[in-house]
Design a protein around this motif. Sequence first.
Motif, PDB file in Angstrom:
ATOM      1  N   UNK A 199      18.401   5.496 -13.956  1.00 40.06           N
ATOM      2  CA  UNK A 199      17.442   5.941 -12.858  1.00 40.06           C
ATOM      3  C   UNK A 199      16.435   6.944 -13.422  1.00 40.06           C
ATOM      4  N   UNK A 200      15.084   6.815 -13.193  1.00 38.08           N
ATOM      5  CA  UNK A 200      14.502   7.935 -13.604  1.00 38.08           C
ATOM      6  C   UNK A 200      13.666   8.483 -12.177  1.00 38.08           C
ATOM      7  N   UNK A 201      13.672   9.646 -11.784  1.00 43.74           N
ATOM      8  CA  UNK A 201      13.212   9.897 -10.292  1.00 43.74           C
ATOM      9  C   UNK A 201      12.407  10.881 -10.561  1.00 43.74           C
ATOM     10  N   UNK A 202      11.103  11.131  -9.936  1.00 45.70           N
ATOM     11  CA  UNK A 202      10.235  12.110  -9.886  1.00 45.70           C
ATOM     12  C   UNK A 202       9.812  12.563  -8.721  1.00 45.70           C
ATOM     13  N   UNK A 203      10.084  13.917  -8.244  1.00 45.32           N
ATOM     14  CA  UNK A 203       9.776  14.748  -7.270  1.00 45.32           C
ATOM     15  C   UNK A 203       8.842  15.637  -7.582  1.00 45.32           C
ATOM     16  N   UNK A 204       7.926  16.068  -6.725  1.00 44.76           N
ATOM     17  CA  UNK A 204       6.788  16.904  -7.030  1.00 44.76           C
ATOM     18  C   UNK A 204       6.283  17.443  -5.965  1.00 44.76           C
ATOM     19  N   UNK A 205       5.723  18.855  -5.917  1.00 47.70           N
ATOM     20  CA  UNK A 205       4.968  19.372  -4.708  1.00 47.70           C
ATOM     21  C   UNK A 205       3.573  19.359  -5.280  1.00 47.70           C
ATOM     22  N   UNK A 206       2.720  18.821  -4.391  1.00 52.40           N
ATOM     23  CA  UNK A 206       1.280  18.773  -4.537  1.00 52.40           C
ATOM     24  C   UNK A 206       0.514  20.054  -4.457  1.00 52.40           C
ATOM     25  N   UNK A 207      -0.774  20.007  -4.835  1.00 55.23           N
ATOM     26  CA  UNK A 207      -1.574  21.175  -4.676  1.00 55.23           C
ATOM     27  C   UNK A 207      -1.803  21.697  -3.562  1.00 55.23           C
ATOM     28  N   UNK A 208      -1.799  20.637  -2.354  1.00 53.46           N
ATOM     29  CA  UNK A 208      -1.702  21.167  -0.990  1.00 53.46           C
ATOM     30  C   UNK A 208      -0.537  21.626  -0.663  1.00 53.46           C
ATOM     31  N   UNK A 209       0.833  21.801  -1.114  1.00 59.27           N
ATOM     32  CA  UNK A 209       1.969  22.368  -0.879  1.00 59.27           C
ATOM     33  C   UNK A 209       2.886  21.235  -0.314  1.00 59.27           C
ATOM     34  N   UNK A 210       2.483  20.161  -0.148  1.00 59.96           N
ATOM     35  CA  UNK A 210       3.265  18.935   0.384  1.00 59.96           C
ATOM     36  C   UNK A 210       4.163  18.252  -0.761  1.00 59.96           C
ATOM     37  N   UNK A 211       5.180  17.770  -0.328  1.00 63.44           N
ATOM     38  CA  UNK A 211       6.008  17.117  -1.350  1.00 63.44           C
ATOM     39  C   UNK A 211       5.707  15.605  -1.388  1.00 63.44           C
ATOM     40  N   UNK A 212       5.977  15.129  -2.454  1.00 61.80           N
ATOM     41  CA  UNK A 212       5.302  13.647  -2.550  1.00 61.80           C
ATOM     42  C   UNK A 212       6.570  12.698  -1.772  1.00 61.80           C
ATOM     43  N   UNK A 213       7.780  13.326  -1.334  1.00 59.08           N
ATOM     44  CA  UNK A 213       8.690  12.482  -0.558  1.00 59.08           C
ATOM     45  C   UNK A 213       8.569  12.843   0.727  1.00 59.08           C
ATOM     46  N   UNK A 214       7.616  13.379   1.234  1.00 59.64           N
ATOM     47  CA  UNK A 214       7.862  13.955   2.692  1.00 59.64           C
ATOM     48  C   UNK A 214       7.435  12.734   3.626  1.00 59.64           C
ATOM     49  N   UNK A 215       6.667  11.582   3.109  1.00 61.23           N
ATOM     50  CA  UNK A 215       6.516  10.657   3.986  1.00 61.23           C
ATOM     51  C   UNK A 215       7.555   9.711   3.938  1.00 61.23           C
ATOM     52  N   UNK A 240      24.367   7.051  -8.726  1.00 63.06           N
ATOM     53  CA  UNK A 240      23.585   7.110  -9.806  1.00 63.06           C
ATOM     54  C   UNK A 240      24.406   7.336 -10.947  1.00 63.06           C
ATOM     55  N   UNK A 241      23.928   6.597 -11.927  1.00 69.47           N
ATOM     56  CA  UNK A 241      24.639   6.769 -13.381  1.00 69.47           C
ATOM     57  C   UNK A 241      23.528   6.907 -14.470  1.00 69.47           C
ATOM     58  N   UNK A 242      23.662   7.926 -15.047  1.00 66.38           N
ATOM     59  CA  UNK A 242      23.169   8.351 -16.319  1.00 66.38           C
ATOM     60  C   UNK A 242      21.562   8.481 -15.914  1.00 66.38           C
ATOM     61  N   UNK A 243      21.012   9.393 -15.004  1.00 63.11           N
ATOM     62  CA  UNK A 243      19.853   9.329 -14.532  1.00 63.11           C
ATOM     63  C   UNK A 243      19.070  10.514 -14.974  1.00 63.11           C
ATOM     64  N   UNK A 244      17.781  10.603 -14.829  1.00 63.12           N
ATOM     65  CA  UNK A 244      17.014  11.873 -14.853  1.00 63.12           C
ATOM     66  C   UNK A 244      16.212  12.203 -13.655  1.00 63.12           C
ATOM     67  N   UNK A 245      16.412  13.281 -13.069  1.00 62.47           N
ATOM     68  CA  UNK A 245      15.551  13.849 -11.966  1.00 62.47           C
ATOM     69  C   UNK A 245      14.573  14.875 -12.484  1.00 62.47           C
ATOM     70  N   UNK A 246      13.365  14.570 -12.335  1.00 63.63           N
ATOM     71  CA  UNK A 246      12.252  15.577 -12.563  1.00 63.63           C
ATOM     72  C   UNK A 246      11.635  16.232 -11.275  1.00 63.63           C
ATOM     73  N   UNK A 247      11.475  17.600 -11.416  1.00 61.66           N
ATOM     74  CA  UNK A 247      10.954  18.373 -10.239  1.00 61.66           C
ATOM     75  C   UNK A 247       9.825  19.053 -10.682  1.00 61.66           C
ATOM     76  N   UNK A 248       8.566  18.759 -10.195  1.00 57.42           N
ATOM     77  CA  UNK A 248       7.371  19.407 -10.724  1.00 57.42           C
ATOM     78  C   UNK A 248       6.654  20.300  -9.482  1.00 57.42           C
ATOM     79  N   UNK A 249       6.318  21.482  -9.836  1.00 57.76           N
ATOM     80  CA  UNK A 249       5.472  22.108  -8.907  1.00 57.76           C
ATOM     81  C   UNK A 249       4.115  22.062  -9.379  1.00 57.76           C
TER      82      UNK A 249
END
Length: 211
Positions: free
Chosen positions: A115-131, A158-167
């Motif tokens: 799996x490849x998962x992308x989590x990021x915080x937007x310019x307004x400070x909200x997380x993309x996963x908050x909803x 999860x097996x052999x995944x990649x999690x990317x977190x961006x601010x």
Amino acid sequence: KKGGYWFCRGLGLFLLFLLLTLGAGSVVLQLMLTPDTLKAVLTGQLQEALRRPVEMGDLRVVLFQGIKVRNLRILEGPEFPTRQFLTADIAVVKFRLLPLLWKQVVLSEAKLVYPRISVFRRQDGQWNISDIFASTGALPSPSGYPLAVALRVENFELEKGVLTYEDLRAKHEHVFEGLNLAVGGFHPYRPFPVRLDFNHRMNLQGKIYDG
């Protein structure tokens, strides 16, 4: 002798019940859980639960092994049309047999491979996963389909995944590679075991750090 007779009779009735149950489950599986029907139901429910477009590749159903999906893609919302929230080469979910008799698919285990998962915080400070956290985990089946699917699972991997977190505002990026996660007996109100290992890489305003 009488005790042995009743024991053998009880054992025979139990085996007969087991065979009938498995046979009925197999019939229900073949009649209701066709790949096209199940893909439509799962896609619709995941889209409603995650509030994001969902795409699935090839889907296969095996009675004693579960549901296998290739090329699962969960896209981001309209604010970020070019981003993907989650992709997985293979997704495998297992279901319980008895609920099939009541036209229900109750998932017991789920596993995502590569799996490849992308989590990021937007310019307004909200997380993309908050909803996502505001949504429910089990939804009624879309109308027109003869079954209901419960999305909650107790065991997740999860097996052999990649999690990317961006601010995006601070211009920080953290990448967790080789991510292996196993959750057993998940419950929202009591402890449950979690196994986690990964490699960490960090990008702070253009400078790369490995950890």
